[in-house]
Structure formats: C-alpha cells, structure tokens
Design a protein around this motif. Structure first.
Motif, mmCIF file in Angstrom:
data_model
loop_
_atom_site.group_PDB
_atom_site.id
_atom_site.type_symbol
_atom_site.label_atom_id
_atom_site.label_comp_id
_atom_site.label_asym_id
_atom_site.label_seq_id
_atom_site.Cartn_x
_atom_site.Cartn_y
_atom_site.Cartn_z
ATOM 1 N N LEU A 168 0.850 -1.181 0.000
ATOM 2 C CA LEU A 168 0.000 0.000 0.000
ATOM 3 C C LEU A 168 0.894 1.241 0.000
ATOM 4 O O LEU A 168 1.609 1.506 0.977
ATOM 5 N N ILE A 169 0.858 1.968 -1.093
ATOM 6 C CA ILE A 169 1.659 3.186 -1.206
ATOM 7 C C ILE A 169 1.181 4.194 -0.171
ATOM 8 O O ILE A 169 -0.004 4.340 0.087
ATOM 9 N N GLU A 170 2.134 4.900 0.388
ATOM 10 C CA GLU A 170 1.897 5.828 1.503
ATOM 11 C C GLU A 170 0.790 6.846 1.232
ATOM 12 O O GLU A 170 0.374 7.062 0.088
ATOM 13 N N MET A 171 0.355 7.506 2.304
ATOM 14 C CA MET A 171 -0.660 8.557 2.250
ATOM 15 C C MET A 171 -0.364 9.515 1.098
ATOM 16 O O MET A 171 0.674 10.181 1.063
ATOM 17 N N THR A 172 -1.287 9.567 0.156
ATOM 18 C CA THR A 172 -1.131 10.352 -1.067
ATOM 19 C C THR A 172 -2.335 11.279 -1.171
ATOM 20 O O THR A 172 -3.476 10.820 -1.171
#
Length: 341
Positions: free
Chosen positions: A56-60
């Motif tokens: 899960l790619i970081e807070m974007t």
C-alpha cells in the motif's frame, strides 16, 4: 505451509500471501510537487522483491494543502500519473499487488498556510487553527477524492485504500469531539466518508475492492470508543467498502487512556470489527515477530497482517518471516536469491 504464506482473494484482488506493507510516509518528495521519485521507486519495488503480497503506497493527498508536509506524495493532477505508473509496474514485476492510500490531512496539514477541517478546532492550542470547510467545499472535496482515485486506477493500482484514520480529514468528520458542524455533515457524522466511498466506487472497476483505514477508538479525553466507530463502519460497508484496515488513535494527544505499546495491541480491534461486521480485515500494531503475525491469521483474528516498521528495518521481512515460520522460503524467493535460502 505457514498461514501467512497462504493466498487470499477478495473480488479481483488475488494475493500470493497474507502479508501487507502498510502505508508509511517517506517525506521524500524533492520538488514539493507531490510526484514520487527514485527513492519511492526503490523503496516500494524492493519490498515487492522481498515477498510482500500487498503493498500500500503511503498517504497520497488529493490537493497540495492536504498533505501533512510539502514533502509528501500527491495525486491532485494527471501529471502525477506517469511516476506512479512506473512504480506500480515495477511492483507488479515481482508478483506483489499494489494499492494507494488516498487522503487529506485536514487540520493536521502542518505546512498549509491555514489548514482546513470540519470545524475550527485545532489539534492542540499550539497547532494552527483550521478553517471550517463550507458545505459547498465539502462536496467539492468529495470530487477531489474521486478524481484522485480515477488517477490511481489509470496508474494501474489493484485496490484503493481510503484513509479514514489517524486524525486526518475523514476521521475528523466522524469524530464528535472534532466535528461541531450544524449542517448535514455535522448531523450525520458518517456522511462525508460515505459520499467519498460512493464517489470512488463510480470511477474504479466494479470488481476492484475498496479498503477503508479506520481508527476504531480515540485516546483523547472524551474521544469516541469502539461502539461509535463500528456503527460508522456499518455505514461505510453499506456504501461499498470491502475490507477494513483496522488501527486506532491519531486524533490528538492521548488523555487518561493511553494506547498500547506492545506487540499485537491493536489485534483485538481488528477481531471485533471482523466479528461484528462479518467483513475481511487487516490487522496492524507491532506485528514484527513472524510467529505473532502467523498466530493472528491462524487464530482468525484477521485476514491479512500489516507490518510497517519491521519492513522499514528489513525490506525482505516477508521472505524471512515465511522462512522462520515454515522452515523454508526457497521455493518462494526470487530465483536470483534462491542460493541465499
């Protein structure tokens, strides 16, 4: 076979194992433009090589002033799509699936000249006082989340995670101690989150699962407890959420009740949400010990385990954990590394 090494499927998302790399901010955008760079490429692809089933790619964030800091990722423009696509294609090459956590920091946007939120209540008196969004601006914010999801799908993600935890904007709306609005978004504390979910559902493939990260309880004095959030989650489930990523806190300084600081301290939250709502969940919270992570899956506390700091420490945590629990990971390691296993 180790339980954490078993495959898992929800809708179109098929994972090779039960291990998740959770979103963890890197604060590493160089030009403050929100576009990921070589650091992010190496950071994420190395964890795919290292055996994670889901990354899960970081807070974007959905707008520039929605970031915690100016060095965080953003997806408010189509200009962001190519760099994300490059990372996602790299992750896919090594058998991992990938999602992206779409968010807005709300009153916790540290570098915004004036942050926004559901109300003008700051995190603490030392923080910037946020400006309360107008009703029209809230509806426009829903569209920003929708457009961010559209871009993420165009970049090639396998799932979307909506950030409704840790004191950020969606969490702020469903928190009675933070949201003192008198309009429709104050009368129904789940409404903003529900509308974000429904809007995102309109722009993602029908079989793509939607994950919602939630803080099941708050720790500030007067903060909500589990029963409140479970009812909010019922609304989110009805709106189209397929899985919950279960955490707690983050809304502000802890009061009399303090969060745990021991391995597995948040697992009971995940188990209760799973049992009450009969929905798949991701457990988090100092699950670095492979045998503990294995027990969470084996005991039925959760469907997936997320290991954050453990993966910062060891990009190959997933392979090493399966090796430790199952006694052998040679058949699942990349062929280039088989001699090391």
């Amino acid at each position: 076979m180790a339980k954490i090494a078993e495959s898992f499927q929800i809708k179109s998302l098929q994972l090779k194992n039960r291990i998740v790399m959770p979103p963890m901010c890197q604060y590493s955008v160089e030009a403050k433009d929100g576009i990921p760079n070589d650091w992010h490429l190496v950071h994420y692809v190395s964890r795919a090589v290292g055996g994670s089933g889901l990354i899960l790619i970081e807070m974007t964030d959905v707008e520039p002033d929605g970031r915690i800091t100016d060095y965080d990722l953003g997806i408010w423009s189509d200009d962001h799509i190519p760099a994300f696509r490059n990372i996602i294609e790299g992750i896919h090459k090594y058998g991992a699936k990938v999602g992206i956590q779409i968010a807005h920091a709300g009153r916790k946007a540290e570098d915004a000249a004036q942050p926004v939120g559901p109300s003008n209540i700051p995190v603490t008196p030392e923080w910037k006082v946020p400006r309360a969004l107008t009703t029209a601006e809230v509806k426009e914010m829903v569209k920003k989340f929708q457009e961010a999801a559209r871009r993420a799908v165009e970049a090639g993600v396998d799932t979307i995670e909506i950030h409704g935890a840790h004191g950020y904007l969606i969490h702020q709306f469903h928190s009675p101690m933070i949201n003192n609005r008198t309009d429709e978004y104050g009368k129904d504390l789940s409404l903003f989150g529900v509308e974000v979910i429904q809007a995102i559902k309109q722009v993602v493939p029908e079989e793509m699962p939607i994950i919602m990260r939630v803080s099941v309880r708050e720790y500030m004095d007067g903060g909500y407890e589990e029963d409140h959030m479970i009812e909010i989650c019922r609304r989110y489930l009805d709106a189209g959420v397929d899985m919950f990523d279960v955490s707690s806190g983050g809304e502000g300084p802890a009061g009399k009740t303090k969060p745990g600081n021991y391995p597995g301290y948040q697992v009971p939250f995940a188990r209760r949400l799973k049992e009450e709502l009969q929905v798949p969940v991701i457990a988090v919270g100092i699950l670095d010990n492979p045998h503990l992570a294995e027990s969470v899956i084996g005991n039925g506390d959760a469907d997936l385990v997320a290991v954050g700091r453990g993966m910062l420490h060891d990009p190959y945590w997933a392979l090493h954990a399966i090796e430790q629990v199952a006694g052998n990971a040679r058949n699942i390691a990349p062929k280039q590394y088989e001699r090391g296993f």
